[in-house]
Design a protein around this motif. Structure first.
Motif, PDB file in Angstrom:
ATOM      1  N   ASP A   5       0.820  -1.205   0.000  1.00  0.00           N
ATOM      2  CA  ASP A   5       0.000   0.000   0.000  1.00  0.00           C
ATOM      3  C   ASP A   5       0.854   1.255   0.000  1.00  0.00           C
ATOM      4  O   ASP A   5       0.483   2.264  -0.573  1.00  0.00           O
ATOM      5  CB  ASP A   5      -0.931   0.000   1.214  1.00  0.00           C
ATOM      6  CG  ASP A   5      -2.236  -0.689   0.883  1.00  0.00           C
ATOM      7  OD1 ASP A   5      -3.280  -0.082   1.087  1.00  0.00           O
ATOM      8  OD2 ASP A   5      -2.167  -1.828   0.365  1.00  0.00           O
ATOM      9  N   ARG A   8       2.122   1.693  -3.523  1.00  0.00           N
ATOM     10  CA  ARG A   8       1.023   2.161  -4.348  1.00  0.00           C
ATOM     11  C   ARG A   8       0.739   3.636  -4.086  1.00  0.00           C
ATOM     12  O   ARG A   8       0.537   4.430  -4.987  1.00  0.00           O
ATOM     13  CB  ARG A   8      -0.220   1.344  -4.009  1.00  0.00           C
ATOM     14  CG  ARG A   8      -1.056   1.089  -5.203  1.00  0.00           C
ATOM     15  CD  ARG A   8      -2.155   0.143  -4.861  1.00  0.00           C
ATOM     16  NE  ARG A   8      -1.805  -1.217  -5.121  1.00  0.00           N
ATOM     17  CZ  ARG A   8      -1.775  -2.167  -4.206  1.00  0.00           C
ATOM     18  NH1 ARG A   8      -2.053  -1.894  -2.964  1.00  0.00           N
ATOM     19  NH2 ARG A   8      -1.475  -3.380  -4.533  1.00  0.00           N
ATOM     20  N   ARG A  11       3.019   5.806  -5.958  1.00  0.00           N
ATOM     21  CA  ARG A  11       2.621   6.031  -7.344  1.00  0.00           C
ATOM     22  C   ARG A  11       1.519   7.067  -7.414  1.00  0.00           C
ATOM     23  O   ARG A  11       1.478   7.896  -8.296  1.00  0.00           O
ATOM     24  CB  ARG A  11       2.147   4.713  -7.966  1.00  0.00           C
ATOM     25  CG  ARG A  11       3.195   4.115  -8.876  1.00  0.00           C
ATOM     26  CD  ARG A  11       2.630   2.911  -9.582  1.00  0.00           C
ATOM     27  NE  ARG A  11       2.710   1.731  -8.728  1.00  0.00           N
ATOM     28  CZ  ARG A  11       1.736   0.855  -8.599  1.00  0.00           C
ATOM     29  NH1 ARG A  11       0.592   1.029  -9.229  1.00  0.00           N
ATOM     30  NH2 ARG A  11       1.897  -0.198  -7.840  1.00  0.00           N
ATOM     31  N   ALA A  12       0.643   6.996  -6.414  1.00  0.00           N
ATOM     32  CA  ALA A  12      -0.479   7.931  -6.396  1.00  0.00           C
ATOM     33  C   ALA A  12       0.007   9.365  -6.337  1.00  0.00           C
ATOM     34  O   ALA A  12      -0.585  10.258  -6.914  1.00  0.00           O
ATOM     35  CB  ALA A  12      -1.364   7.650  -5.187  1.00  0.00           C
ATOM     36  N   ASN A  15       0.720  11.304  -9.538  1.00  0.00           N
ATOM     37  CA  ASN A  15      -0.514  11.829 -10.079  1.00  0.00           C
ATOM     38  C   ASN A  15      -0.895  13.146  -9.412  1.00  0.00           C
ATOM     39  O   ASN A  15      -1.226  14.128 -10.051  1.00  0.00           O
ATOM     40  CB  ASN A  15      -1.590  10.770  -9.812  1.00  0.00           C
ATOM     41  CG  ASN A  15      -2.862  11.062 -10.562  1.00  0.00           C
ATOM     42  OD1 ASN A  15      -2.811  11.635 -11.640  1.00  0.00           O
ATOM     43  ND2 ASN A  15      -3.981  10.680 -10.000  1.00  0.00           N
ATOM     44  N   LEU A 173     -15.278   0.464   7.115  1.00  0.00           N
ATOM     45  CA  LEU A 173     -14.129  -0.046   6.366  1.00  0.00           C
ATOM     46  C   LEU A 173     -13.566  -1.295   7.035  1.00  0.00           C
ATOM     47  O   LEU A 173     -13.111  -2.221   6.370  1.00  0.00           O
ATOM     48  CB  LEU A 173     -13.034   1.030   6.259  1.00  0.00           C
ATOM     49  CG  LEU A 173     -13.259   2.109   5.200  1.00  0.00           C
ATOM     50  CD1 LEU A 173     -12.216   3.208   5.332  1.00  0.00           C
ATOM     51  CD2 LEU A 173     -13.215   1.512   3.811  1.00  0.00           C
ATOM     52  N   LYS A 190      -3.668  -2.843   5.554  1.00  0.00           N
ATOM     53  CA  LYS A 190      -4.420  -2.509   4.339  1.00  0.00           C
ATOM     54  C   LYS A 190      -5.303  -1.288   4.538  1.00  0.00           C
ATOM     55  O   LYS A 190      -5.578  -0.569   3.587  1.00  0.00           O
ATOM     56  CB  LYS A 190      -5.319  -3.683   3.917  1.00  0.00           C
ATOM     57  CG  LYS A 190      -4.590  -4.971   3.576  1.00  0.00           C
ATOM     58  CD  LYS A 190      -3.988  -4.929   2.205  1.00  0.00           C
ATOM     59  CE  LYS A 190      -3.300  -6.251   1.898  1.00  0.00           C
ATOM     60  NZ  LYS A 190      -2.276  -6.089   0.866  1.00  0.00           N
ATOM     61  N   VAL A 191      -5.786  -1.089   5.756  1.00  0.00           N
ATOM     62  CA  VAL A 191      -6.767  -0.024   5.964  1.00  0.00           C
ATOM     63  C   VAL A 191      -6.360   0.973   7.051  1.00  0.00           C
ATOM     64  O   VAL A 191      -6.243   2.165   6.788  1.00  0.00           O
ATOM     65  CB  VAL A 191      -8.157  -0.605   6.305  1.00  0.00           C
ATOM     66  CG1 VAL A 191      -9.142   0.510   6.585  1.00  0.00           C
ATOM     67  CG2 VAL A 191      -8.668  -1.465   5.169  1.00  0.00           C
ATOM     68  N   PRO A 194      -2.787   3.075   6.319  1.00  0.00           N
ATOM     69  CA  PRO A 194      -2.851   4.029   5.214  1.00  0.00           C
ATOM     70  C   PRO A 194      -3.849   5.152   5.468  1.00  0.00           C
ATOM     71  O   PRO A 194      -3.595   6.304   5.115  1.00  0.00           O
ATOM     72  CB  PRO A 194      -3.294   3.185   4.015  1.00  0.00           C
ATOM     73  CG  PRO A 194      -3.093   1.780   4.388  1.00  0.00           C
ATOM     74  CD  PRO A 194      -3.049   1.681   5.875  1.00  0.00           C
ATOM     75  N   ALA A 195      -4.987   4.829   6.112  1.00  0.00           N
ATOM     76  CA  ALA A 195      -5.997   5.857   6.362  1.00  0.00           C
ATOM     77  C   ALA A 195      -5.522   6.857   7.414  1.00  0.00           C
ATOM     78  O   ALA A 195      -5.914   8.016   7.394  1.00  0.00           O
ATOM     79  CB  ALA A 195      -7.313   5.213   6.807  1.00  0.00           C
ATOM     80  N   PRO A 198      -2.156  10.509   6.810  1.00  0.00           N
ATOM     81  CA  PRO A 198      -2.187  11.972   6.753  1.00  0.00           C
ATOM     82  C   PRO A 198      -2.176  12.601   8.143  1.00  0.00           C
ATOM     83  O   PRO A 198      -1.479  13.590   8.378  1.00  0.00           O
ATOM     84  CB  PRO A 198      -3.498  12.263   6.021  1.00  0.00           C
ATOM     85  CG  PRO A 198      -3.743  11.042   5.201  1.00  0.00           C
ATOM     86  CD  PRO A 198      -3.237   9.900   6.031  1.00  0.00           C
ATOM     87  N   TYR A 270      -1.187   9.232   0.407  1.00  0.00           N
ATOM     88  CA  TYR A 270      -1.989   9.847  -0.637  1.00  0.00           C
ATOM     89  C   TYR A 270      -3.089  10.653   0.021  1.00  0.00           C
ATOM     90  O   TYR A 270      -3.863  10.142   0.811  1.00  0.00           O
ATOM     91  CB  TYR A 270      -2.591   8.761  -1.523  1.00  0.00           C
ATOM     92  CG  TYR A 270      -3.422   9.285  -2.655  1.00  0.00           C
ATOM     93  CD1 TYR A 270      -2.835   9.956  -3.715  1.00  0.00           C
ATOM     94  CD2 TYR A 270      -4.803   9.108  -2.661  1.00  0.00           C
ATOM     95  CE1 TYR A 270      -3.595  10.437  -4.751  1.00  0.00           C
ATOM     96  CE2 TYR A 270      -5.575   9.583  -3.707  1.00  0.00           C
ATOM     97  CZ  TYR A 270      -4.967  10.248  -4.746  1.00  0.00           C
ATOM     98  OH  TYR A 270      -5.728  10.730  -5.776  1.00  0.00           O
ATOM     99  N   ARG A 272      -6.521  12.546   0.564  1.00  0.00           N
ATOM    100  CA  ARG A 272      -7.873  12.191   0.149  1.00  0.00           C
ATOM    101  C   ARG A 272      -8.358  13.015  -1.037  1.00  0.00           C
ATOM    102  O   ARG A 272      -8.924  12.509  -1.978  1.00  0.00           O
ATOM    103  CB  ARG A 272      -8.828  12.393   1.325  1.00  0.00           C
ATOM    104  CG  ARG A 272     -10.254  12.037   1.015  1.00  0.00           C
ATOM    105  CD  ARG A 272     -11.116  12.328   2.221  1.00  0.00           C
ATOM    106  NE  ARG A 272     -11.013  11.276   3.199  1.00  0.00           N
ATOM    107  CZ  ARG A 272     -11.751  10.174   3.167  1.00  0.00           C
ATOM    108  NH1 ARG A 272     -12.593   9.986   2.200  1.00  0.00           N
ATOM    109  NH2 ARG A 272     -11.631   9.262   4.087  1.00  0.00           N
ATOM    110  N   ALA A 275      -6.960  14.479  -5.952  1.00  0.00           N
ATOM    111  CA  ALA A 275      -7.349  14.450  -7.353  1.00  0.00           C
ATOM    112  C   ALA A 275      -8.536  15.365  -7.655  1.00  0.00           C
ATOM    113  O   ALA A 275      -8.942  15.510  -8.782  1.00  0.00           O
ATOM    114  CB  ALA A 275      -7.683  13.024  -7.766  1.00  0.00           C
ATOM    115  N   LYS A 276      -9.079  15.978  -6.611  1.00  0.00           N
ATOM    116  CA  LYS A 276     -10.264  16.820  -6.834  1.00  0.00           C
ATOM    117  C   LYS A 276      -9.869  18.134  -7.495  1.00  0.00           C
ATOM    118  O   LYS A 276      -8.835  18.676  -7.210  1.00  0.00           O
ATOM    119  CB  LYS A 276     -10.974  17.068  -5.511  1.00  0.00           C
ATOM    120  CG  LYS A 276     -11.958  15.938  -5.232  1.00  0.00           C
ATOM    121  CD  LYS A 276     -12.655  16.141  -3.890  1.00  0.00           C
ATOM    122  CE  LYS A 276     -13.415  14.876  -3.536  1.00  0.00           C
ATOM    123  NZ  LYS A 276     -13.661  14.802  -2.105  1.00  0.00           N
TER     124      LYS A 276
END
Lengths: 276, 275
Positions: A5, A8, A11-12, A15, A173, A190-191, A194-195, A198, A270, A272, A275-276
């Motif tokens: 994660d 990944r 990579r995010a 972007n 989740l 996994k959850v 990463p969550a 931030p 990454y 939240r 990408a907005k």
């Protein structure tokens, strides 16, 4: 498995960078450089004000004098910076190494939370500066009391932000990954982690700035080298210009360290709404 | 190589849904005041393999409790649940769940979100990539695999969540008001998409909703529940040919008869009040 994660998320961030770059180019010129412009304006005003007010450089040196002094004394400043930097980074690393596992214990164990949380909060109300003379008494004049002070002052925000980050997770989740047969280890990597990243990095950023304060205060109390020590020396010699040059060096160090943490966050977490 | 994988998936698809058997199932919750609330009271149910069962009922009737019990997320107070003869006490690998909110992980791409259960089950992720893309195509999201959830609309996100459930090839698919948070047009499209996805796979589905219309349109069987204690008031067999078309089904006399029967129950129970 644990690192997938994180990779990944890395990579995010590529972007995210692109999206942010695009946004910036659309910003008006004035808005984009507003912070730089304001800083420049203040420095120019300062430069003009000092001779106009007839202040001697023992009271208030001009920005140009300070900058000039930084250039001529760069070796002295750098040598002392290394010392302080070592103390700050060590204190911060100790904070992370103790703060994060402590936060995990608080999160996972209710009795532990009950036992340790009130103590932590009570401890936080002690002004850490007041502990500096005691630390010198116990740990001597070397780097140990500075690192300890940097640690004591910076580990609280790490604990709090990690606990809050973990607790604020959407419970659904957890139900989701549980329904897929995840064990707690998988749920965490996994959850949960990463969550929470931030929020955890938010704590790291506060902590690294506080660690600088801790180390410098430690040097004020008793030291033979370091930027805080250099500042005391400059003070006793009425060398206000060198004093200011040291302050600037300390703040440059703080800003650089902040950006190092920020850089690592971009690599790892990454956001939240990136990408907005 | 690719051909082989396809054959594998075709085999998986032809496999029928799971048989579910619920016997004398009760669930009691303890409230803060230490009272016991009976969320479900002595429920007996059998789902035929490959049937689409909808549960309708007002909020608090215990339908979500029923789903959590089947998902193995909470323990039963009394009674048994079994899937293909195996008793459920924890999450079962044959069961997939779609929740009301999409619950996509925002730091993962769409494709990686769909592959999450495969990772958790420690299966070979590369083998399922093709299937994930196939599912995305089925819900009209081909080419969205590398996007992030925040770049998608609410309806698109819930489609991804459905793909994430389908990739587990669940013998029993549990859906907890999956379209509850969507706007009417998106919902209508999703209902049609779900029907066609289900017709390909023919697994057993438990679809929980408070929408009488979508329950009747989608299901082979509608269970009507009422609260305190949660009980099944009506077990209605829906006999309309498939695939059901939106317009013709809604013009069907039988359709309106079914809706009427369900509404009558709610009116009798005072859940719906006629003016």
């Amino acid at each position: 498995m644990a690192s997938t994660d994180v990779v990944r998320a890395g990579r995010a961030t590529g972007n995210q960078g692109k999206v942010m770059a695009k946004k910036k180019s659309r910003e008006p010129w004035l808005e984009r450089y507003s912070a730089l412009l304001l800083t420049a304006a203040v420095i120019v005003a300062w430069q003009i004000f000092v001779p106009l007010a007839g202040l001697s450089k023992f009271v208030l040196p001009t920005p140009l004098e300070i900058a000039g002094r930084m250039v001529t004394e760069w070796r002295l400043l750098l040598q002392n910076s290394y010392v302080t930097l070592f103390e700050v980074v060590s204190g911060f690393v100790v904070s992370v190494l103790i703060g994060v596992p402590l936060a995990l214990s608080i999160f996972y164990s209710r009795p532990f939370e009950r036992a340790i949380y009130p103590i932590l909060v009570a401890f936080q109300t002690i002004p850490k500066v007041a502990l500096a003379p005691l630390l010198v008494l116990y740990l001597g004049y070397g780097w140990a009391p500075k690192i300890t002070l940097a640690f004591l002052i910076s580990f609280f925000p790490i604990v709090i932000s990690t606990v809050v980050g973990l607790q604020s997770l959407d419970k659904n989740l957890v139900s989701l990954v549980r329904s897929m047969g995840a064990n707690e280890w998988q749920t965490f990597f996994k959850v949960r982690l990463p969550a929470a990243l931030p929020s955890i990095f938010g704590g790291f950023k506060v902590a690294i700035s506080l660690a600088v304060i801790g180390a410098v205060i430690g040097e004020y109390v008793a030291a033979e080298r370091g930027l805080g020590y250099l500042q005391l020396q400059a003070n006793s010699l009425f060398d206000t210009t060198l004093n200011f040059a040291t302050v600037v060096t300390i703040s440059i160090m703080g800003v650089l360290l902040y950006f190092v943490v920020d850089f690592v966050e971009r690599k790892v977490a990454y956001k939240r709404d990136a990408a907005k | 190589m690719k051909q082989d994988q396809r054959v594998n998936f075709m085999n998986a698809i032809t496999q029928t849904g799971a048989a579910v058997s619920i016997a004398r199932l009760s669930k009691a919750y303890r409230t803060r005041e230490d009272d016991e609330v009976l969320a479900l009271d002595q429920i007996d149910l059998d789902f035929e393999p490959g049937s689409f069962v909808a549960v309708v009922g007002p909020s608090g009737c215990g339908k979500s409790t029923l789903l959590s019990l089947l998902a193995g997320l909470i323990g039963v107070t009394e009674g048994t649940i079994s899937i293909d003869g195996e008793a459920i006490s924890k999450p079962h690998p044959k069961i997939g769940v779609v929740f009301q909110s999409d619950l996509l992980l925002y730091w993962r791409t769409v494709l990686d979100n769909i592959l999450l259960p495969i990772e958790i089950k420690k299966l070979d992720v590369s083998r399922y990539r093709l299937r994930a893309e196939e599912l995305l195509t089925q819900v009209g999201l081909d080419g969205f695999g590398n996007k992030y959830p925040s770049e998608l609309s609410g309806g698109m996100r819930q489609r991804v969540a459905i793909c994430r459930a389908f990739i587990q090839e669940p013998g029993l698919l549990l859906m907890d008001e999956p379209f509850g948070a969507l706007d009417a047009l998106t919902r209508e499209q999703m209902i049609m998409d779900l029907q066609s996805m289900w017709l390909r796979v023919r697994n057993t589905v438990l679809f929980i909703t408070h929408g009488i219309d979508e329950a009747v349109f989608l299901a082979d069987r509608v269970l009507v529940m009422s609260p305190r204690p949660g009980r099944i008031d009506l077990d209605l067999k829906i006999e309309m040919p498939r695939p059901r078309q939106w317009n013709s089904a809604h013009e069907d006399k039988a359709y309106h008869g079914y809706v009427r029967q369900i509404r009558d129950i709610f009116e009798a129970k005072g859940i719906l009040v006629a003016h």
